[in-house]
Design a protein around this motif. Structure first.
Motif, PDB file in Angstrom:
ATOM      1  N   GLN A   1      13.182 -66.782  73.905  1.00 21.94           N
ATOM      2  CA  GLN A   1      12.840 -66.100  72.659  1.00 21.94           C
ATOM      3  C   GLN A   1      12.251 -67.070  71.646  1.00 21.94           C
TER       4      GLN A   1
ATOM      5  N   ASN B   1       9.486 -67.407  70.295  1.00 19.80           N
ATOM      6  CA  ASN B   1       8.669 -66.870  69.206  1.00 19.80           C
ATOM      7  C   ASN B   1       9.515 -66.246  68.105  1.00 19.80           C
ATOM      8  N   ARG B   2      10.811 -66.043  68.345  1.00 24.05           N
ATOM      9  CA  ARG B   2      11.685 -65.447  67.340  1.00 24.05           C
ATOM     10  C   ARG B   2      12.621 -66.464  66.704  1.00 24.05           C
TER      11      ARG B   2
ATOM     12  N   TYR C   1      21.095 -65.084  68.383  1.00 26.97           N
ATOM     13  CA  TYR C   1      20.212 -64.843  69.519  1.00 26.97           C
ATOM     14  C   TYR C   1      20.953 -64.880  70.859  1.00 26.97           C
TER      15      TYR C   1
ATOM     16  N   SER D   1      21.027 -61.291  72.646  1.00 31.64           N
ATOM     17  CA  SER D   1      19.763 -60.940  73.295  1.00 31.64           C
ATOM     18  C   SER D   1      19.449 -61.853  74.478  1.00 31.64           C
TER      19      SER D   1
ATOM     20  N   VAL E   1       9.020 -60.557  75.347  1.00 30.02           N
ATOM     21  CA  VAL E   1       9.017 -61.901  74.748  1.00 30.02           C
ATOM     22  C   VAL E   1       7.672 -62.551  75.054  1.00 30.02           C
ATOM     23  N   GLN E   2       7.293 -63.479  74.199  1.00 28.26           N
ATOM     24  CA  GLN E   2       6.020 -64.174  74.341  1.00 28.26           C
ATOM     25  C   GLN E   2       6.246 -65.523  75.043  1.00 28.26           C
TER      26      GLN E   2
ATOM     27  N   SER F   1       2.875 -61.351  76.886  1.00 26.52           N
ATOM     28  CA  SER F   1       4.079 -60.589  76.568  1.00 26.52           C
ATOM     29  C   SER F   1       4.691 -60.080  77.872  1.00 26.52           C
TER      30      SER F   1
END
Length: 519
Positions: free
Chosen positions: A235, A237-238, A264, A267, A363-364, A395
Motif C-alpha cells: 500500500q 501509495n497510501r 494499515y 488492510s 493498489v498501485q 492498479s
C-alpha cells in the motif's frame, strides 16, 4: 612434515640416551616376563626343565654385565647420532589412543560378528553372492557388500529384508544401492547393485527436540510478521510520506514514528493470509503424499523474507524413504499444491483488477515489477491489456501480489539443487550424479542473476547455508521411478525457468510491459 617431527623430538631423545637406567629397567621387566613365561612352559614339560631354566639365568647374567659396562664407559651424547626410535612406541600409542577416541565419539559401527553371521546365513547362491566388502556410510560406519546378483533385484531385496529381521531382529537397515565404480552394467539389465548395512540408530533420523520446536515457533512468528510487512508495503501509495521516504531514500537518517503504520495493518491482513495460505497448502501437500507411504516428516521451519513474505519452509524426513518414487512424490506434492493455490489467487486477482467496480480495493505497484517473470508478465499483459501495463504504475488487486509471491516461492523451492524440493525430485528421478550437474548449472545461473533477478543472491546464500547437502539414499535406491514421474520433474524445471526468468527489455518494450527506456 617429517623434518618438523624429528626436530621436535630430538631433545627428548637426548634425555633418554644420556641415562641408560630407564632402558635397562625396561629390559629387566621384559626379562622378568620372559622368566615367568618360561616357568609356565617348563611346568607343563618337566623333561626339558634343565635346558629351559638355564637360558634365562645366562641372559640375566649377560644383562648385568652389559649394565656394569655401560656405567663405567658412560658415552657422551655426541658419540651417537640422535634417533627417535625410543620415543616411537610412545608416539604410536598416542596415535592408537586418538583412533580409539574417534571411534568412541563417532557413530556405532556394525558388529563384526553380525557381519560374519549375515554373510553366512543371509546371502547365498540363490540371492546375492558376496565377493568383497567395503566401508559404507558417511564415516565408514557400515559395511557395503559387493558381489553378483542371482535374481530379480526387487525380489531379492524384499527377500533379504525379511530374512535380515529373522537373523538379527530390528538391529540393522539394509540398503540396495548402485555399485560404486562399477566397470560394467548388470547382465540382467540396469546398473550393478550392492547392499549396504547400517545400524538403525545411525541410519535413521533422530527425533525432534524441544529446542527445534522452539525455533520452529519463533520462525513461524517471524514469517507472520514478514507477511504483514509485505501487505503494508503493497500500500505504498497510501502510506504517510515520511514513512515512504525513510524506506526509499538512502539518505534518510531520522526514523519516523512507526505507530503511523498501525491503521494499515487491517488492510494488509488479506495479503498476509494469502501468503500464509500458500505456505500451509505447500506443507499439507507434503504430508498428504507422505502419509500413505508411512514416511514421517518434521515440523516445518518457515524462512521469513521481507520481499516475498517467506522463502518457504525446511521440512526434514524423519524416517528412511523406501524407494526413489516416494522421494519424487513427496518432493513434488508440496510445491505443486502451493503453486495451484498461488495461480488461482493470481488469476482471480487479475480478473478483479480489470473490473471497474473494484477500484477501491486496488493498489498501485510499479509496472517494472511485471518484468521480473516471463510467465507471469505475459499472463498479466494478456489479461490487463496494453494500456494498463504500459504505464509507470499498474492498479492491481492484492490477490495478484499474493499469487505472484506464492508462485515465485514455489519456483525457488523447485530449483534442482541440494535438498530443496526440486533437488530431491531430480535425485529421485535421475540419480545423484544428475543432481550434481543440475546443481552446478543452478548455482551458476543464480550467481549471474539470470534466475530470480535481485532475489538470486539471497536465495543462493540461503541454499548454500541451509540446504546444499543432497538427501541420503533410500532403502531401495536403484529401481527406476517410471516415465511419467520423470516427465513431471522435467515440467517442473520448465516452470521454474519460465517463472524466474525475467522479461528482457526488447520484449517488454514490444509488449508494453512497463515504460522501458533504452539508451
Amino acid at each position: 612434515m617429517g623434518t618438523l617431527t624429528s626436530c621436535s623430538f630430538t631433545p627428548l631423545n637426548f634425555k633418554f640416551r644420556s641415562n641408560p637406567l630407564p632402558r635397562d629397567f625396561r629390559d629387566r621387566i621384559q626379562l622378568h616376563e620372559l622368566k615367568r613365561l618360561k616357568g609356565e612352559s617348563s611346568s607343563n614339560t618337566p623333561q626339558d626343565s634343565n635346558v629351559k631354566t638355564a637360558q634365562p639365568e645366562e641372559a640375566e647374567e649377560k644383562r648385568n654385565n652389559e649394565f656394569n659396562s655401560k656405567e663405567s664407559t658412560s658415552p657422551s651424547v655426541t658419540s651417537r647420532p640422535p634417533s627417535v626410535s625410543t620415543v616411537g612406541p610412545a608416539y604410536n600409542n598416542f596415535q592408537v589412543d586418538s583412533f580409539k577416541l574417534l571411534e568412541l565419539l563417532g557413530p556405532e559401527k556394525v558388529d563384526p560378528a553380525d557381519v560374519k553371521l549375515i554373510k553366512d546365513k543371509l546371502f547365498g547362491y540363490s540371492t546375492f553372492w558376496v565377493t568383497k566388502e567395503e566401508p559404507f556410510g558417511d564415516l565408514g560406519e557400515g559395511i557395503l557388500f559387493l558381489g553378483n546378483l542371482r535374481g530379480n533385484r526387487e525380489d531379492v531385496f524384499s527377500r533379504l529384508q525379511s530374512q535380515l529381521v529373522d537373523i538379527t531382529g530390528t538391529k540393522y537397515n539394509l540398503f540396495m544401492v548402485e555399485e560404486p565404480n562399477s566397470e560394467s552394467p548388470d547382465p540382467r539389465g540396469g546398473p550393478r547393485i550392492s547392499f549396504g548395512l547400517l545400524r538403525k540408530e545411525v541410519s535413521e533420523p533422530g527425533p525432534t527436540t524441544l529446542w527445534q520446536y522452539v525455533i520452529a515457533l519463533l520462525l513461524f512468528l517471524l514469517t507472520i510478521g514478514s507477511s504483514v510487512e509485505l501487505g503494508i508495503a503493497s500500500q505504498i501509495n497510501r502510506l504517510p510520506p515520511e514513512v515512504v521516504k525513510y524506506f526509499t531514500d538512502p539518505n534518510a537518517v531520522e526514523a519516523p514514528d512507526m505507530e503511523l503504520l498501525l491503521p494499515y495493518v487491517d488492510s494488509a491482513l488479506p495479503l498476509a493470509y494469502g501468503i500464509l495460505g500458500v505456505l500451509l497448502f505447500h506443507e499439507v501437500g507434503h504430508f498428504l503424499a507422505a502419509f500413505p507411504k508411512k514416511v514421517k516428516l518434521s515440523i516445518p521451519y518457515f524462512i521469513p523474507n521481507i520481499t516475498l513474505g517467506s522463502f518457504g519452509a525446511i521440512t526434514q524426513f524423519k524416517s528412511i524413504l523406501p524407494d526413489r518414487s516416494t522421494r519424487v512424490d513427496i518432493s513434488l506434492a508440496g510445491p505443486f499444491a502451493g503453486a495451484v493455490l498461488s495461480f488461482s489467487m493470481f488469476a482471480v486477482g487479475l480478473l478483479l483488477s480489470s473490473n471497474p467496480d473494484a477500484t477501491g480495493d486496488l493498489v498501485q505497484v510499479p509496472s517494472i515489477l511485471f518484468q521480473g517473470s516471463v510467465l507471469l508478465g505475459l499472463i498479466s499483459r494478456a489479461t490487463l491489456g496494453y494500456a494498463a501495463m504500459h504505464a509507470a504504475t499498474v492498479s492491481i488487486h492484492p490477490l495478484v501480489i499474493a499469487g505472484w509471491c506464492g508462485l515465485t516461492t514455489s519456483a525457488f523451492n523447485l530449483l534442482p539443487v541440494g535438498c530443496l524440493d526440486g533437488g530431491r525430485a531430480v535425485q529421485g528421478a535421475f540419480g545423484k550424479n544428475a543432481l550434481i550437474g543440475f546443481g552446478l548449472s543452478t548455482y551458476t545461473l543464480l550467481g549471474l542473476g539470470v534466475l530470480g533477478g535481485p532475489l538470486s543472491l539471497p536465495w543462493g546464500l540461503y541454499v548454500l547455508i541451509c540446504q546444499r547437502t543432497p538427501e541420503k539414499p533410500c532403502l531401495n535406491d536403484v529401481t527406476e521411478v517410471g516415465t511419467w514421474r520423470k516427465t513431471l520433474v522435467i515440467v517442473s524445471i520448465f516452470f521454474v525457468v519460465l517463472t524466474l526468468f525475467p522479461v528482457w527489455d526488447d520484449l517488454a518494450e514490444e509488449l508494453g510491459i512497463g515504460l522501458v527506456t533504452t539508451f
